[in-house]
Design a protein around this motif. Structure first.
Motif, PDB file in Angstrom:
ATOM      1  N   THR A   1      12.419  -9.532  24.184  1.00  0.00           N
ATOM      2  CA  THR A   1      13.873  -9.543  24.126  1.00  0.00           C
ATOM      3  C   THR A   1      14.406  -8.257  24.732  1.00  0.00           C
ATOM      4  O   THR A   1      14.012  -7.166  24.312  1.00  0.00           O
TER       5      THR A   1
ATOM      6  N   THR B   1      14.488 -11.831  29.143  1.00  0.00           N
ATOM      7  CA  THR B   1      14.282 -12.284  27.775  1.00  0.00           C
ATOM      8  C   THR B   1      13.690 -13.687  27.758  1.00  0.00           C
ATOM      9  O   THR B   1      14.241 -14.613  28.362  1.00  0.00           O
TER      10      THR B   1
ATOM     11  N   GLN C   1       7.157 -12.921  22.163  1.00  0.00           N
ATOM     12  CA  GLN C   1       8.593 -12.847  22.458  1.00  0.00           C
ATOM     13  C   GLN C   1       8.950 -11.492  23.073  1.00  0.00           C
ATOM     14  O   GLN C   1       8.585 -10.434  22.541  1.00  0.00           O
TER      15      GLN C   1
END
Length: 126
Positions: free
Chosen positions: A123, A91, A121
């Motif tokens: 995650t 992450t 991003q």
């Protein structure tokens, strides 16, 4: 001048896969050594992978070797990061980066990269 646009991040469960893309502007993409870096919250930016101008040579951080694959398509001005067997510790915000056109060697030093994407991003949930 090179402009980079990262994409492909998202939320995935542990063990899953994602493919990041980085589209580059400019007519000299094939002259740029490319790299992927990542930065997790509260941590320093770290190298993930790098690829030579031709794409024939690739390098990986120990933490991702065997799970991630960097590749490039010089005809499409795009570099990719295929991420498999993702773990929660993967992450982070992932950034692609390009070295200048006169820099021939691959590098894991972020201060040797001149151009950066905006980041995407990733995650990974447990």
């Amino acid at each position: 001048q090179v402009q980079l646009v990262d994409s492909g991040g998202g939320l995935v469960q542990a063990g899953g896969s994602l493919r990041l893309s980085c589209a580059a502007s400019g007519r000299t993409f094939s002259n740029n050594v490319m790299g992927w870096f990542r930065q997790a919250p509260g941590k320093e930016r770290e190298p993930v992978a790098a690829i030579s101008r031709s794409g024939r040579s690739t390098y990986y951080a120990v933490s991702v070797k065997g799970r991630f694959t960097i590749s490039r398509d010089n005809a499409k001005n795009t570099v990719y990061l295929q991420m498999n067997s993702l773990k929660p510790e993967d992450t982070a915000v992932y950034y692609c980066a390009a070295r200048g056109p006169i820099d021939e060697s691959t590098s894991f030093r972020d201060d040797e990269y001149n151009y950066w994407g905006q980041g995407t991003q990733v995650t990974v949930s447990s």
